[in-house]
Design a protein around this motif. Structure first.
Motif, short mmCIF file in Angstrom:
data_model
loop_
_atom_site.label_atom_id
_atom_site.label_comp_id
_atom_site.label_asym_id
_atom_site.label_seq_id
_atom_site.Cartn_x
_atom_site.Cartn_y
_atom_site.Cartn_z
N ILE A 152 0.83 -1.20 0.00
CA ILE A 152 0.00 0.00 0.00
C ILE A 152 0.87 1.25 0.00
N ALA A 202 -4.74 -5.47 -0.38
CA ALA A 202 -3.83 -4.57 -1.10
C ALA A 202 -3.28 -5.23 -2.36
N LEU A 224 -9.80 -0.25 -3.30
CA LEU A 224 -8.52 0.37 -3.67
C LEU A 224 -8.41 0.55 -5.18
#
Lengths: 321, 102
Positions: free
Chosen positions: A62, A225, A302
């Motif tokens: 990340i 992630a 994300l």
């Protein structure tokens, strides 16, 4: 601490400070972002030195990967005149005044840092914190990796709120911007092939991290992630999901993590009387269910943050015109 | 000096560098970078101080909090970047208006 590790730690610390300084001071913004990504990777190394492999995994995926991708994408969309240079003091500012106002923050921050450094050094050199409590309750938590036990069991409340924060950030982005959903040709055959080859591997790695998180470094955030990174890679290679998938299915996937978390929180509140207090015999299974749902939601959120806008708004505009 | 305190001091240094850049730089992208580096500094202090357990495994609670923090930081960064792009699209600048220039 042996001499060799001391030298390594000092060098790593100095490189981190130097990279941070260069990332913040170098006039070229593109270079600054590249330095920031390098800084994130060295941070991951520092986390390993501090015996925090879970944090190292999250940082590498990340902190260095996704944040760097987001910054690069934003820089590319900036107006060309704004994207180039950044003077600490705009050149048209009064030159004689520069001295007084530029040194003021430096002196203030030097004082603040000295104070902070003094406070840090005056802390007791030996402190167990909550590690004994965590170790004592690890048996009944449903996970043998203490970090996963804290995240999903002892402090499950924080994790629930955090997944909601992620969703709120996406809602903020969606209310500000609309996304471009037109299919793009891949920028090159290398990226296209790489994306095709790597995406299945990323999904496999995410599943592995999710599963292994119960007893070794890994878990929902790291897995999410990696999944998000697969999404970013696909988006970079020009892939866009079909518009039919962008309305309801996407929204369902985005909320499945928070929704299952809230359902489990309410059920435990009704049955055990305490929010997110799992019965020890079912704790392992509950954690796995929560983590799986959270991983999918985190990964898709994300990737959607990287897409940077509401995918449905675009269609609506097109229908009007 | 032990590893824990060495890294805790590096963390304070990162926080200071970030705070300084946050104040002196006008460009919003640079301010977002500075905020991220400030956050990294805070995370580093937390994790470094969790390692003051001698040879025993470090305290897992700050580790979990920092993982949470990293995810919150990336979502905040994404939102901040979107706001910056919106400002840039509207005004042509990527800086906040400066009162003193008027």
């Amino acid at each position: 601490m042996t001499l060799l590790t001391w030298i390594f730690d000092s060098l790593l610390g100095l490189s981190l400070l130097w990279l941070a300084w260069r990332a913040l001071a170098c006039p070229n913004l593109f270079k600054a972002i590249v330095l920031f990504v390098a800084f994130g990777l060295l941070m991951a190394l520092a986390w390993v030195r501090l015996a925090a492999p879970d944090v190292a995994l999250a940082e590498a995926a990340i902190g260095a990967g996704l944040t760097g991708a987001l910054l690069m994408a934003a820089l590319a969309k900036l107006h060309p005149t704004e994207a180039h240079n950044d003077f600490a003091v705009p050149p048209e500012k009064n030159v004689t005044k520069v001295w007084s106002w530029q040194w003021l923050p430096a002196i203030t921050i030097l004082l603040v840092t000295t104070g902070l450094g003094y406070v840090v050094l005056s802390l007791p050199p030996y402190a167990t914190g909550l590690s004994t409590e965590v170790a004592a309750n690890l048996e009944i938590s449903g996970a043998s990796n203490p970090v996963t036990a804290v995240l999903l069991n002892f402090r499950g409340y924080d994790t629930l709120l955090e997944i909601v924060v992620l969703l709120l950030a996406l809602l903020g982005v969606w209310s500000l911007n609309s996304a471009d959903l037109d299919h793009k040709a891949a920028p090159g055959i290398v990226l296209d092939t790489l994306a095709r080859l790597l995406t299945p591997i990323f999904i496999l790695v995410a599943a592995y991290l999710l599963w292994v998180g119960a007893h070794a470094p890994g878990g929902a955030f790291q897995a999410g992630a990696v999944l998000g990174a697969a999404g970013v890679l696909l988006l970079l290679a020009g892939w866009r999901p079909r518009t039919g998938l962008m309305a309801l299915p996407l929204r369902l996937v985005l909320v499945i993590g928070p929704a299952i978390f809230v359902i489990v929180a309410m059920l435990t509140l009704l049955i055990a009387g305490q929010m997110l207090e799992y019965p020890p015999t079912q704790a392992g299974a509950l954690i796995l269910i929560l983590e799986t749902a959270a991983t999918v939601s985190i990964g898709v959120t994300l990737a959607a943050l990287f897409l940077g806008g509401d995918p449905r708004k675009n269609n609506r505009n097109k229908n009007h015109t | 000096m032990s590893t824990a305190f060495l890294y805790a001091l590096v963390g304070t240094g990162l926080f200071a560098l970030g705070l300084y850049a946050l104040i002196v730089h006008a460009h919003l992208l640079r301010k977002i970078l500075a905020l991220n580096i400030m956050g990294s500094g805070v995370f580093m202090v937390l994790v470094a101080l969790a390692k003051r357990t001698g040879d025993a495994p470090p305290d897992a609670v700050p580790h979990a909090m920092v993982i949470t923090g990293i995810v919150v930081a990336v979502s905040a960064t994404a939102l901040a970047l979107t706001l910056m792009l919106k400002l840039n699209a509207k005004s042509g600048h990527a800086e906040l208006p400066d009162d003193r220039r008027e």
